[in-house]
Design a protein around this motif. Structure first.
Motif, short mmCIF file in Angstrom:
data_model
loop_
_atom_site.label_atom_id
_atom_site.label_comp_id
_atom_site.label_asym_id
_atom_site.label_seq_id
_atom_site.Cartn_x
_atom_site.Cartn_y
_atom_site.Cartn_z
N THR A 152 1.11 11.87 -1.25
CA THR A 152 1.77 12.96 -0.53
C THR A 152 2.50 13.89 -1.50
O THR A 152 2.40 15.12 -1.38
N ALA A 153 3.18 13.30 -2.47
CA ALA A 153 3.89 14.12 -3.46
C ALA A 153 2.90 14.97 -4.24
O ALA A 153 3.17 16.14 -4.54
N THR A 154 1.74 14.41 -4.56
CA THR A 154 0.72 15.16 -5.30
C THR A 154 0.18 16.30 -4.46
O THR A 154 -0.01 17.41 -4.95
N SER A 155 -0.08 16.04 -3.18
CA SER A 155 -0.60 17.10 -2.31
C SER A 155 0.45 18.19 -2.11
O SER A 155 0.11 19.37 -2.04
N LEU A 156 1.71 17.79 -2.07
CA LEU A 156 2.79 18.79 -1.97
C LEU A 156 2.80 19.69 -3.19
O LEU A 156 2.93 20.90 -3.10
N GLN A 157 2.64 19.05 -4.35
CA GLN A 157 2.68 19.79 -5.61
C GLN A 157 1.45 20.69 -5.77
O GLN A 157 1.57 21.86 -6.10
N LEU A 158 0.28 20.13 -5.49
CA LEU A 158 -0.96 20.89 -5.72
C LEU A 158 -1.28 21.87 -4.60
O LEU A 158 -1.73 22.98 -4.85
N HIS A 159 -1.06 21.44 -3.38
CA HIS A 159 -1.54 22.23 -2.24
C HIS A 159 -0.41 22.91 -1.47
O HIS A 159 -0.68 23.64 -0.52
N ARG A 160 0.81 22.59 -1.85
CA ARG A 160 1.99 23.17 -1.20
C ARG A 160 1.88 23.09 0.33
O ARG A 160 2.11 24.08 1.04
N TRP A 213 0.82 -1.23 0.00
CA TRP A 213 0.00 0.00 0.00
C TRP A 213 0.84 1.27 0.00
O TRP A 213 0.37 2.35 -0.34
N ARG A 214 2.08 1.14 0.44
CA ARG A 214 2.90 2.33 0.69
C ARG A 214 3.03 3.28 -0.48
O ARG A 214 2.93 4.50 -0.30
N PRO A 215 3.32 2.75 -1.69
CA PRO A 215 3.51 3.68 -2.82
C PRO A 215 2.33 4.63 -3.00
O PRO A 215 2.53 5.80 -3.36
N ALA A 216 1.11 4.15 -2.74
CA ALA A 216 -0.07 5.03 -2.90
C ALA A 216 0.02 6.21 -1.94
O ALA A 216 -0.30 7.35 -2.31
N PHE A 217 0.49 5.96 -0.72
CA PHE A 217 0.59 7.06 0.25
C PHE A 217 1.65 8.07 -0.19
O PHE A 217 1.41 9.28 -0.18
N TRP A 218 2.82 7.55 -0.59
CA TRP A 218 3.90 8.49 -0.94
C TRP A 218 3.58 9.24 -2.23
O TRP A 218 3.91 10.43 -2.35
N ASP A 219 2.95 8.56 -3.18
CA ASP A 219 2.55 9.25 -4.42
C ASP A 219 1.51 10.33 -4.11
O ASP A 219 1.54 11.43 -4.65
N PHE A 242 6.83 6.28 11.46
CA PHE A 242 6.19 7.10 10.43
C PHE A 242 6.90 8.46 10.31
O PHE A 242 7.20 8.92 9.21
N ARG A 243 7.20 9.08 11.43
CA ARG A 243 7.89 10.39 11.40
C ARG A 243 9.26 10.26 10.73
O ARG A 243 9.65 11.12 9.94
N GLU A 244 9.95 9.15 11.03
CA GLU A 244 11.26 8.92 10.39
C GLU A 244 11.11 8.74 8.89
O GLU A 244 11.92 9.23 8.11
N ALA A 245 10.06 8.03 8.48
CA ALA A 245 9.84 7.80 7.04
C ALA A 245 9.54 9.11 6.32
O ALA A 245 10.04 9.36 5.22
N VAL A 246 8.74 9.97 6.95
CA VAL A 246 8.44 11.27 6.33
C VAL A 246 9.72 12.10 6.23
O VAL A 246 9.99 12.73 5.19
N ALA A 247 10.53 12.07 7.29
CA ALA A 247 11.78 12.84 7.29
C ALA A 247 12.69 12.39 6.15
O ALA A 247 13.42 13.18 5.58
N LYS A 248 12.61 11.09 5.84
CA LYS A 248 13.44 10.55 4.76
C LYS A 248 12.91 10.97 3.38
O LYS A 248 13.65 11.40 2.52
N HIS A 249 11.59 10.87 3.21
CA HIS A 249 10.99 11.17 1.90
C HIS A 249 10.86 12.67 1.65
O HIS A 249 11.07 13.14 0.54
N HIS A 250 10.44 13.39 2.68
CA HIS A 250 10.16 14.83 2.51
C HIS A 250 10.64 15.59 3.75
O HIS A 250 9.84 16.00 4.60
N PRO A 251 11.96 15.77 3.86
CA PRO A 251 12.51 16.39 5.07
C PRO A 251 11.99 17.79 5.35
O PRO A 251 12.07 18.27 6.49
N GLN A 252 11.43 18.44 4.33
CA GLN A 252 10.92 19.81 4.53
C GLN A 252 9.58 19.83 5.27
O GLN A 252 9.13 20.90 5.71
N LEU A 253 8.94 18.67 5.39
CA LEU A 253 7.61 18.64 6.02
C LEU A 253 7.68 18.49 7.53
O LEU A 253 8.42 17.65 8.05
N ALA A 254 6.90 19.29 8.23
CA ALA A 254 6.73 19.08 9.67
C ALA A 254 5.77 17.90 9.85
O ALA A 254 4.94 17.64 8.96
N VAL A 255 5.88 17.20 10.95
CA VAL A 255 5.00 16.05 11.19
C VAL A 255 4.41 16.13 12.59
O VAL A 255 5.13 16.33 13.57
#
Ligand SMILES: [Zn+2]
Length: 180
Positions: free
Chosen positions: A103-111, A95-101, A152-165
């Motif tokens: 998240t990337a879309t929300s980052l792009q669209l909603h900043r 399921w993971r790829p759906a979450f990360w994809d 989860f927080r560590e995974a976000v830090a790895k994928h998108h370090p600019q995001l607060a969690v």
């Protein structure tokens, strides 16, 4: 005679569907009108993305929490069985790829600049992922989710370090423990 009855039923059913459609479109139009223009844009500056569980009992409490944080209309939402468990448990690796994809879309669209992950107590998905013992009592349950949310927080830090969690564990009554 049977055909006539059937036809009448069809017309009645059509009428119901039309009314439902009408109410739905009126509801959407009314909601859009009540929001500021910036909050209605499909793309733009939004505050956060919420990750929450599909459990029907948690829909209203989670919304209420977000509303209480002043975030109504300011966040995107990713709903998946188990919330953060779905993102880190080996059982749901597929399921993971759906979450990360997403998240990337929300980052792009909603900043967005923040992810808010809300796990909840008595989550059936925790049992599926980690066994009945993982939520055997409130202390063990807290420990399980604390570990999940840390991962989860560590995974976000790895994928998108600019995001607060922000991560939390919500009880069925809507009260929440925030972990950081
Ligand atoms: Zn759940």
């Amino acid at each position: 005679m049977r055909a006539t009855t059937s036809c009448c039923c069809c017309e009645a059913l059509d009428g119901r569907i039309d009314r439902r459609r009408l109410l739905r479109s009126l509801g959407i139009a009314g909601l859009a009108a009540s929001l500021p223009i910036s909050a209605r844009a499909a793309e733009g500056e939004y505050d956060a993305m919420l990750l929450s569980c599909i459990d029907p009992r948690m829909v209203a409490p989670v919304y209420k929490y977000m509303e209480g944080q002043g975030l109504s209309g300011k966040y995107s939402q990713f709903c998946i069985a188990g919330a953060a468990i779905a993102v880190v448990a080996p059982k749901f690796k597929a399921w993971r790829p759906a979450f990360w994809d997403n998240t990337a879309t929300s980052l792009q669209l909603h900043r967005i600049n923040k992810i808010i992950a809300i796990d909840h107590r008595d989550c059936g998905v925790a049992r599926v992922a980690y066994g009945n013992d993982s939520i055997a009592n409130p202390q063990v349950e807290t420990r399980t989710h604390r570990a999940v949310l840390e991962e989860f927080r560590e995974a976000v830090a790895k994928h998108h370090p600019q995001l607060a969690v922000v991560t939390g564990l919500m009880a069925l009554d809507g009260s929440i423990e925030i972990f950081s």
